[in-house]
Design an enzyme around this catalytic site. Structure first.
Site, PDB file in Angstrom:
ATOM      1  N   THR A 197       0.879  -1.168   0.000  1.00  0.00           N
ATOM      2  CA  THR A 197       0.000   0.000   0.000  1.00  0.00           C
ATOM      3  C   THR A 197       0.918   1.220   0.000  1.00  0.00           C
ATOM      4  O   THR A 197       1.760   1.357   0.886  1.00  0.00           O
ATOM      5  CB  THR A 197      -0.902   0.023   1.247  1.00  0.00           C
ATOM      6  OG1 THR A 197      -1.571  -1.237   1.363  1.00  0.00           O
ATOM      7  CG2 THR A 197      -1.940   1.128   1.138  1.00  0.00           C
ATOM      8  N   TYR A 252       0.766  -4.961   7.169  1.00  0.00           N
ATOM      9  CA  TYR A 252      -0.454  -5.603   7.653  1.00  0.00           C
ATOM     10  C   TYR A 252      -0.859  -6.697   6.673  1.00  0.00           C
ATOM     11  O   TYR A 252      -0.292  -6.810   5.579  1.00  0.00           O
ATOM     12  CB  TYR A 252      -1.589  -4.588   7.856  1.00  0.00           C
ATOM     13  CG  TYR A 252      -2.084  -3.884   6.617  1.00  0.00           C
ATOM     14  CD1 TYR A 252      -3.283  -4.257   6.001  1.00  0.00           C
ATOM     15  CD2 TYR A 252      -1.378  -2.809   6.076  1.00  0.00           C
ATOM     16  CE1 TYR A 252      -3.752  -3.592   4.875  1.00  0.00           C
ATOM     17  CE2 TYR A 252      -1.844  -2.136   4.949  1.00  0.00           C
ATOM     18  CZ  TYR A 252      -3.023  -2.530   4.359  1.00  0.00           C
ATOM     19  OH  TYR A 252      -3.493  -1.879   3.245  1.00  0.00           O
ATOM     20  N   THR A 291      -0.602  -9.914   1.699  1.00  0.00           N
ATOM     21  CA  THR A 291       0.310  -9.109   2.516  1.00  0.00           C
ATOM     22  C   THR A 291       0.336  -7.679   1.981  1.00  0.00           C
ATOM     23  O   THR A 291       0.147  -7.444   0.795  1.00  0.00           O
ATOM     24  CB  THR A 291       1.736  -9.668   2.509  1.00  0.00           C
ATOM     25  OG1 THR A 291       2.309  -9.500   1.202  1.00  0.00           O
ATOM     26  CG2 THR A 291       1.749 -11.147   2.880  1.00  0.00           C
ATOM     27  N   GLU A 292       0.580  -6.726   2.877  1.00  0.00           N
ATOM     28  CA  GLU A 292       0.650  -5.315   2.505  1.00  0.00           C
ATOM     29  C   GLU A 292       1.806  -4.642   3.249  1.00  0.00           C
ATOM     30  O   GLU A 292       1.849  -4.652   4.480  1.00  0.00           O
ATOM     31  CB  GLU A 292      -0.659  -4.580   2.838  1.00  0.00           C
ATOM     32  CG  GLU A 292      -1.885  -5.087   2.109  1.00  0.00           C
ATOM     33  CD  GLU A 292      -1.965  -4.610   0.663  1.00  0.00           C
ATOM     34  OE1 GLU A 292      -1.100  -3.811   0.244  1.00  0.00           O
ATOM     35  OE2 GLU A 292      -2.912  -5.039  -0.036  1.00  0.00           O
ATOM     36  N   VAL A 293       2.736  -4.077   2.490  1.00  0.00           N
ATOM     37  CA  VAL A 293       3.868  -3.330   3.041  1.00  0.00           C
ATOM     38  C   VAL A 293       3.706  -1.858   2.653  1.00  0.00           C
ATOM     39  O   VAL A 293       3.179  -1.552   1.575  1.00  0.00           O
ATOM     40  CB  VAL A 293       5.208  -3.873   2.489  1.00  0.00           C
ATOM     41  CG1 VAL A 293       6.384  -3.066   2.994  1.00  0.00           C
ATOM     42  CG2 VAL A 293       5.382  -5.330   2.858  1.00  0.00           C
TER      43      VAL A 293
END
Length: 312
Positions: A175, A205, A273-275
Site C-alpha cells: 500500500t 499488515y 500481505t501489505e507493506v
C-alpha cells in the site's frame, strides 16, 4: 497522508470510454525492465527449480512471457504452497520479495512441501510502475469467471490444469502513497465517481479472506514480520483501509467474491500481505525482507498444522 484532486483524463462524473483509456495508456512510460529485473533473476536460480512459462502477454511491439517457478523434485504426496507477486506491477516488494524467497529460502522447504512461485503476474504494469494492466483494468479484481484479463486468466488456467491440492497461498502486495496521489484519483475518474480520500496505513499488515480468515495463521505472519519492520496501527476508527482491525496488523476483507488473487484457489491458508514502502521507518530492503518473513511464517504455520495432525 490524504490527497484529493481532479484527474487530468476524462470528464468528472462520466466513466471513461475507449478514447480516455487510450489517452491514459499513451501516458504510461516504461521505467524499468521486467527482463533485467525478473527474467534474468529466474535464469540464475539453481537447478533444483524449473522455470515454467504459463502464458504470454502480447502488446505489440512488447511481448511478455509469464513465468512461474516449481521445485524439480515434485512429490504429489506433499502439501503445495503458492506464492504470487506483482499482481499490481507497481508494488515492488511483492516482486522482489518473491524473488528473494526463491533465492534464499525456498529450497529449505523442498522435501516438506512443493513450492510454486509466480513472481511477476503483471509485467506490463511492473515496467510502468502501474497498478492497472494495459486496458486500465485492475488485475486484483480480475481473478474470477475464469480470469477477466489475460494476466489473471493465464495463471488461473495453469494452476487449474496442474490439479495441485494447495495448502497455502500468499499474495504479496504494497500500500503506497501513490495510491492516494495517482491510483485512487485515476480509478474514480475512470469510473465516473467522486474521490473519497483514505488514510494509508504506516506499516505492514495482512488481509485475511473474510470468508475463511484463519486468524491464527494471519497472526503468525504478523509475529514474524514485526521482527523485521513495524506493523501498521489502526486509524482513529479502529480500521486499516476501511476494514475493522481484528488483531494487531490483521484485517479481514472479501477475496474470492471481488476477484482478488488471494481468493482464486482453494488453499486452506490464504492471505494478502501489505507493506508500506514510503514510510521513513523502513527501507526497500526491509520491505523485501518483510515479504520473505511473511512467506516463511505462513508456510511454517501451515506445515506445523499438517505435520502434527493425527494420521488416519
Amino acid at each position: 497522508m490524504t490527497n484529493a484532486h481532479f484527474y487530468p483524463i476524462g470528464t468528472p462524473g462520466q466513466p471513461w470510454g475507449d478514447a480516455e483509456r487510450a489517452q491514459w495508456r499513451a501516458a504510461q512510460q516504461r521505467q524499468r525492465s521486467y527482463f533485467d529485473d525478473v527474467v534474468i533473476a529466474l535464469e540464475q536460480l539453481p537447478d533444483d527449480f524449473d522455470v515454467v512459462q504459463y502464458g504470454q502477454l502480447d502488446h505489440a511491439p512488447d511481448h511478455y512471457p509469464l513465468f512461474a517457478v516449481v521445485n524439480r523434485d515434485w512429490n504429489p504426496a506433499l502439501p503445495t504452497v503458492l506464492v504470487t507477486g506483482g499482481v499490481h506491477g507497481y508494488e515492488t516488494s511483492g516482486v522482489h520479495g518473491a524473488l528473494q524467497f526463491l533465492s534464499d529460502k525456498a529450497l529449505g522447504y523442498v522435501g516438506r512441501a512443493n513450492v510454486i512461485v509466480a513472481p511477476c503476474v503483471s509485467p506490463w504494469g511492473y515496467e510502468r510502475i502501474q497498478r492497472w494492466n494495459r486496458e486500465a483494468i485492475d488485475p486484483n479484481r480480475s481473478f474470477r469467471d475464469g480470469g477477466q484479463i489475460e494476466e489473471a486468466a493465464s495463471l488461473m488456467r495453469w494452476i487449474a490444469s496442474r490439479g495441485d491440492a494447495l495448502l497455502v497461498h500468499l499474495d504479496l502486495h504494497e500500500t503506497t502513497d501513490s495510491d492516494l496521489q495517482e491510483f485512487d484519483p485515476a480509478r474514480c475518474a475512470r469510473d465516473g465517481k467522486e474521490l473519497v480520500p483514505e488514510t494509508i496505513p504506516d506499516g505492514f499488515y495482512v488481509i485475511g479472506n473474510s470468508e475463511d480468515p484463519q486468524p491464527a495463521f494471519q497472526q503468525a505472519l504478523i509475529a514474524a514480520v514485526e521482527k523485521v519492520t513495524h506493523i501498521a496501527p489502526a486509524d482513529a476508527n479502529g480500521e486499516l483501509v476501511g476494514m475493522p482491525l481484528q488483531s494487531p496488523g490483521v484485517v479481514w476483507g472479501e477475496s474470492r467474491s471481488i476477484g482478488a488473487c488471494a481468493g482464486f484457489t482453494d488453499a486452506r491458508y490464504a492471505t494478502t500481505t501489505e507493506v508500506y514502502p514510503d514510510s521513513p521507518r523502513t527501507t526497500p530492503a526491509e520491505c523485501n525482507q518483510a515479504q520473505v518473513a511473511a512467506i516463511c511464517a505462513g508456510i511454517d504455520f501451515a506445515l506445523a498444522q499438517v505435520e502434527t495432525s493425527p494420521k488416519r
